[in-house]
Design an enzyme around this catalytic site. Structure first.
Site, PDB file in Angstrom:
ATOM      1  N   LYS A 116      39.909  73.881  62.560  1.00 41.47           N
ATOM      2  CA  LYS A 116      40.512  75.171  62.208  1.00 41.47           C
ATOM      3  C   LYS A 116      41.605  75.576  63.175  1.00 41.47           C
ATOM      4  O   LYS A 116      42.604  76.158  62.778  1.00 41.47           O
ATOM      5  CB  LYS A 116      39.441  76.272  62.185  1.00 41.47           C
ATOM      6  CG  LYS A 116      38.575  76.223  60.951  1.00 41.47           C
ATOM      7  CD  LYS A 116      37.872  77.550  60.761  1.00 41.47           C
ATOM      8  CE  LYS A 116      37.085  77.547  59.468  1.00 41.47           C
ATOM      9  NZ  LYS A 116      36.288  78.765  59.322  1.00 41.47           N
ATOM     10  N   LYS A 199      37.354  69.776  51.508  1.00 39.05           N
ATOM     11  CA  LYS A 199      36.337  70.640  50.934  1.00 39.05           C
ATOM     12  C   LYS A 199      36.982  71.651  49.974  1.00 39.05           C
ATOM     13  O   LYS A 199      38.098  72.099  50.221  1.00 39.05           O
ATOM     14  CB  LYS A 199      35.678  71.387  52.108  1.00 39.05           C
ATOM     15  CG  LYS A 199      34.347  72.024  51.788  1.00 39.05           C
ATOM     16  CD  LYS A 199      33.744  72.640  53.056  1.00 39.05           C
ATOM     17  CE  LYS A 199      33.005  73.908  52.709  1.00 39.05           C
ATOM     18  NZ  LYS A 199      32.306  74.531  53.813  1.00 39.05           N
ATOM     19  N   LYS A 202      38.103  78.560  49.545  1.00 43.77           N
ATOM     20  CA  LYS A 202      38.665  79.760  48.927  1.00 43.77           C
ATOM     21  C   LYS A 202      40.052  80.044  49.465  1.00 43.77           C
ATOM     22  O   LYS A 202      40.778  80.849  48.918  1.00 43.77           O
ATOM     23  CB  LYS A 202      37.742  80.958  49.124  1.00 43.77           C
ATOM     24  CG  LYS A 202      36.905  80.907  50.357  1.00 43.77           C
ATOM     25  CD  LYS A 202      35.703  81.857  50.276  1.00 43.77           C
ATOM     26  CE  LYS A 202      34.676  81.494  51.332  1.00 43.77           C
ATOM     27  NZ  LYS A 202      33.421  82.201  51.183  1.00 43.77           N
TER      28      LYS A 202
END
Ligand code: TRP
Length: 336
Positions: A116, A199, A202
């Site tokens: 991240k 993955k 959203k």
């Protein structure tokens, strides 16, 4: 003296953006399935969401949407505790203590943080770095013994075990349980429809790469029809999907939606082309998701009812958390 711990499930979903099929198959559907087997505590982890910027109004809306998703999928507030994390202050309090138990070296090994933060590690929030320690607090504040999660969260549950072990050792107690991750079922990791190595998220740029829980039937059908695949038909055995991540993902999704296993889906569709499989998958998905999204919409129109359920859940959660936190404070040597 060895402590025995009541079997108890805890898990959480972050309210950032809307819910996807990945949240439903990888988390909510499995969580609801554990209801009744053990004590179950499910949390909308809003403290985790703000490790990256969240618009306040959108955060409130996303929190209600996750709660509505749990409820629409069959979570019964009489059987499970459902609440949002920030209503129980013990999460933040225990996380601070765990920040002082966990070592910087442990945090530096967290692959999710590295992914991240990327090359931007100097600019991300301190909270993003400490996130796994808060997650350990979520779990251990309730002495949870079982944590259903996706594959990507396994390392964080292992860190939770390390923190519990070090705390128990440092404070010469058997106070915290050594929690088990529960990773099972065909779709613990639902992948992006346009890139099977990522993955389903959203926050990804294109809406075509994910199925949102609030997508209508036309959108769901369109997204599956346009999902990336390869030119080969479906193989005779699951082995044949080994280096075909996009194909494997669609088979796993089909299996999870129909409550079966991926090898059973392969036996049914062996040799079929995508022209046959994709419409079958789209029909199945619409059939399974439409009642849930209709119920979610109905619930989202009654904000007061969602807020009432969350508050009631928070009261129940607090009743479990408070004695654990008090005992932790005693062990640490905090005067009250
Ligand atoms: N980190 C988890 C995720 O991103 C969410 C989460 C927060 C969680 N606290 C938790 C999951 C405690 C299980 C238990 O998916």
């Amino acid at each position: 003296m060895t402590n025995t711990f009541t079997p108890r499930v805890f898990s959480g979903i972050k309210p950032s953006g809307g819910l996807t099929l990945g949240n439903y198959l990888g988390a909510i559907k499995r969580f609801v399935g554990m209801q009744g087997e053990m004590e179950t505590i499910y949390c909308v982890v809003d403290l985790h969401a703000i490790t990256v910027w969240q618009d306040p109004a959108e955060l409130a809306n996303a929190t209600r949407e996750v709660a509505a998703g749990y409820l629409a999928a069959g979570l019964d507030p009489e059987k499970s505790i459902l609440f949002n994390q920030s209503q129980v202050s013990g999460h933040a309090e225990l996380a601070w203590i765990f920040n002082c138990v966990a070592r910087v070296g442990w945090m530096n090994r967290m692959t999710q943080f590295k992914d991240k933060a990327g090359s931007n590690a100097e600019k991300v929030s301190l909270g993003l770095y400490a996130y796994p320690s808060l997650m350990a607090a979520d779990i251990l504040l309730y002495h949870a013994t079982h944590v259903p999660v996706g594959e990507d969260q396994k390392q964080h549950v292992e860190l939770t075990r390390d923190i519990a072990q070090k705390f128990n050792h440092d404070f010469k107690s058997d106070f915290f349980p050594i929690t088990q991750p529960v990773i099972d079922g065909p779709a613990t990791r639902v992948m992006n429809l346009r890139d099977g190595s990522k993955k389903m998220s959203k926050s990804g740029e294109s809406d075509m790469e994910r199925i949102n829980m609030l997508d209508d039937a036309d959108k769901i059908a369109k997204k599956f029809k346009k999902a990336k695949t390869d030119p080969e038909p479906l193989p005779e055995t699951l082995e044949g999907l080994k280096d075909r991540p996009e194909a494997r993902n669609l088979v796993d999704i089909y299996a999870a939606l129909s409550d079966t296993y991926s090898d059973a889906v392969i036996s049914e569709f062996a040799g079929a082309g995508w022209g046959k499989f994709k419409p079958a998958l789209a029909d199945l998905a619409v059939d399974r998701l439409a009642p849930i999204s209709d119920e979610m919409r109905r619930l989202m129109d009654d904000k007061a009812e969602i807020d009432r359920i969350l508050k009631q859940g928070a009261d129940k959660a607090r009743a479990i958390a408070e004695p654990v936190l008090e005992k932790t404070y005693d062990l640490v040597g905090f005067l009250r």
